[in-house]
Write a protein that holds these residues in place. Sequence first.
Motif, short mmCIF file in Angstrom:
data_model
loop_
_atom_site.label_atom_id
_atom_site.label_comp_id
_atom_site.label_asym_id
_atom_site.label_seq_id
_atom_site.Cartn_x
_atom_site.Cartn_y
_atom_site.Cartn_z
N THR A 269 0.83 -1.20 0.00
CA THR A 269 0.00 0.00 0.00
C THR A 269 0.87 1.25 0.00
O THR A 269 1.72 1.42 0.88
CB THR A 269 -0.91 0.01 1.25
N PRO A 270 0.67 2.14 -0.98
CA PRO A 270 1.44 3.38 -0.96
C PRO A 270 1.02 4.26 0.22
O PRO A 270 -0.15 4.31 0.58
CB PRO A 270 1.10 4.06 -2.28
N ARG A 271 2.02 4.92 0.83
CA ARG A 271 1.76 5.89 1.90
C ARG A 271 2.05 7.28 1.34
O ARG A 271 3.05 7.48 0.64
CB ARG A 271 2.67 5.64 3.10
N TYR A 272 1.16 8.21 1.67
CA TYR A 272 1.31 9.57 1.19
C TYR A 272 1.39 10.56 2.34
O TYR A 272 0.77 10.35 3.37
CB TYR A 272 0.12 9.96 0.29
N GLU A 273 2.10 11.65 2.11
CA GLU A 273 2.15 12.72 3.08
C GLU A 273 0.78 13.39 3.15
O GLU A 273 0.17 13.66 2.11
CB GLU A 273 3.21 13.75 2.67
N ILE B 186 15.48 6.61 3.44
CA ILE B 186 14.09 6.15 3.34
C ILE B 186 14.05 4.70 3.82
O ILE B 186 14.68 3.83 3.23
CB ILE B 186 13.57 6.25 1.89
N GLU B 187 13.32 4.44 4.89
CA GLU B 187 13.28 3.10 5.50
C GLU B 187 12.84 2.02 4.53
O GLU B 187 13.36 0.90 4.55
CB GLU B 187 12.35 3.09 6.71
N SER B 188 11.86 2.32 3.68
CA SER B 188 11.31 1.31 2.77
C SER B 188 12.20 1.02 1.57
O SER B 188 12.02 0.02 0.89
CB SER B 188 9.93 1.77 2.27
N LEU B 189 13.17 1.89 1.30
CA LEU B 189 13.97 1.77 0.08
C LEU B 189 14.94 0.60 0.14
O LEU B 189 15.73 0.49 1.07
CB LEU B 189 14.74 3.07 -0.17
N SER B 190 14.87 -0.26 -0.86
CA SER B 190 15.80 -1.38 -0.94
C SER B 190 16.81 -1.22 -2.07
O SER B 190 17.88 -1.82 -2.03
CB SER B 190 15.03 -2.69 -1.13
N ASP B 191 16.46 -0.40 -3.08
CA ASP B 191 17.34 -0.26 -4.25
C ASP B 191 17.29 1.16 -4.80
O ASP B 191 16.21 1.77 -4.88
CB ASP B 191 16.91 -1.21 -5.37
N TYR B 192 18.46 1.66 -5.18
CA TYR B 192 18.58 2.95 -5.86
C TYR B 192 19.38 2.67 -7.12
O TYR B 192 20.50 2.16 -7.06
CB TYR B 192 19.28 3.96 -4.97
N SER C 68 -2.03 12.26 3.62
CA SER C 68 -3.07 11.43 3.01
C SER C 68 -3.51 11.94 1.63
O SER C 68 -4.54 11.52 1.13
CB SER C 68 -4.29 11.31 3.94
N ARG C 69 -2.76 12.85 1.03
CA ARG C 69 -3.06 13.33 -0.32
C ARG C 69 -2.09 12.65 -1.28
O ARG C 69 -0.89 12.66 -1.05
CB ARG C 69 -2.90 14.84 -0.40
N PRO C 70 -2.61 12.06 -2.36
CA PRO C 70 -1.73 11.29 -3.25
C PRO C 70 -0.86 12.15 -4.17
O PRO C 70 -0.81 11.96 -5.37
CB PRO C 70 -2.71 10.45 -4.05
N GLU C 71 -0.12 13.10 -3.58
CA GLU C 71 0.81 13.89 -4.38
C GLU C 71 2.26 13.75 -3.93
O GLU C 71 3.17 14.11 -4.65
CB GLU C 71 0.40 15.37 -4.38
N THR C 72 2.46 13.20 -2.71
CA THR C 72 3.83 13.02 -2.20
C THR C 72 3.95 11.64 -1.58
O THR C 72 3.35 11.35 -0.55
CB THR C 72 4.17 14.10 -1.15
N LEU C 73 4.72 10.79 -2.22
CA LEU C 73 4.91 9.41 -1.81
C LEU C 73 5.94 9.31 -0.69
O LEU C 73 6.97 9.99 -0.72
CB LEU C 73 5.38 8.60 -3.02
N LEU C 74 5.68 8.44 0.29
CA LEU C 74 6.59 8.29 1.43
C LEU C 74 7.33 6.95 1.46
O LEU C 74 8.33 6.83 2.16
CB LEU C 74 5.80 8.43 2.74
N ASN C 75 6.85 5.93 0.75
CA ASN C 75 7.43 4.59 0.93
C ASN C 75 7.84 3.88 -0.37
O ASN C 75 7.46 2.75 -0.61
CB ASN C 75 6.46 3.71 1.72
N PRO C 76 8.67 4.52 -1.20
CA PRO C 76 9.14 3.80 -2.38
C PRO C 76 10.04 2.63 -1.99
O PRO C 76 10.77 2.70 -1.01
CB PRO C 76 9.92 4.86 -3.16
N LYS C 77 9.96 1.58 -2.76
CA LYS C 77 10.81 0.39 -2.56
C LYS C 77 12.07 0.51 -3.42
O LYS C 77 13.16 0.14 -3.02
CB LYS C 77 10.02 -0.86 -2.92
N VAL C 78 11.88 1.00 -4.65
CA VAL C 78 13.00 1.17 -5.59
C VAL C 78 12.86 2.55 -6.23
O VAL C 78 11.75 2.96 -6.58
CB VAL C 78 13.00 0.09 -6.69
N ILE C 79 13.97 3.26 -6.36
CA ILE C 79 14.00 4.55 -7.05
C ILE C 79 14.99 4.45 -8.20
O ILE C 79 16.10 3.93 -8.05
CB ILE C 79 14.40 5.70 -6.09
N PHE C 80 14.58 4.98 -9.35
CA PHE C 80 15.41 5.00 -10.56
C PHE C 80 15.62 6.45 -10.97
O PHE C 80 14.69 7.24 -11.03
CB PHE C 80 14.70 4.28 -11.72
N GLU C 81 16.87 6.79 -11.27
CA GLU C 81 17.22 8.10 -11.81
C GLU C 81 18.01 7.88 -13.10
O GLU C 81 18.93 7.05 -13.14
CB GLU C 81 18.07 8.92 -10.83
#
Length: 193
Positions: free
Chosen positions: A90-94, A130-136, A96-109
Motif C-alpha cells: 500500500t502506498p503511503r502519502y504525506e 528512506i526506510e522502505s527503500l531497498s534499491d537505488y 493522506s493526499r496522493p501527491e507526495t509518496l513516502l514509501n518507495p521500494k525502488v528509485i530510478f534516476e
Amino acid sequence: MSAMLQTKTTVAEYLKFDRQSEFKNEYFDGQIYMMAGVSSRHNLILMSLGSALYARVRGKGCSVYGSDMRVKMEATGSYAYPDLSLVCGTPRYENSRPETLLNPKVIFEILSLSTERRDRGIKLRHYREIESLSDYVLISQSAFHIEHHSRLPDDTWLFTDVLGYDASLTLPTLDSEIKLAEIYEQVELEAGS
C-alpha cells in the motif's frame, strides 16, 4: 537539467512554490532545485524501463510511478521527483493526499550532465534514509551502464556496476532481472559505449 535557487527556504515555502510552479522543483537542505526538460534519450529510456517494470510487477501488488510523483524523505525533510519509483504494498502519502509518496521500494534516476553529480551525491545520501527503500538505480544515457545500490539486511549498501548491452540488472526485491537491451531499446549509442 536543473538550476538551484540561491536563497534558503523552509519546507512550507518550497511546497507552496512547487505547487504554483509550471516546472517540477526538488528540495534538499533548504535549497530548491528547479528541474528543466529532458532529452530524447532520457524519454526513451524512461518509457522502456517503465514498461519493463510494469510487466514484471503487474498483479503482484506493486505500482510504478513516473517522474510526476514527488517523493519525501521523511528523515531528512527533503523532496525529489525521481524518474521512476516503485512501491510494493500500500502506498503511503504525506497528509493522506496522493501527491507526495513516502514509501518507495525502488528509485530510478536517469543520469544527465546537469544532474548526475546531485544524483550520485546529495540524492544518494538522502534516498538511503528512506526506510522502505531497498534499491537505488542510476542509469546512464551515454553508455550501456547502470549503477545499482542495494540495501543489505544489516542496513549497509552494496554497489554493483552493470555494464554492457547484454548485461542484466538484477532486482532481488522484485525477484526479477531486466536486460539492459530492454532498457536501452531504441536508444542509439556510439559503438563501444
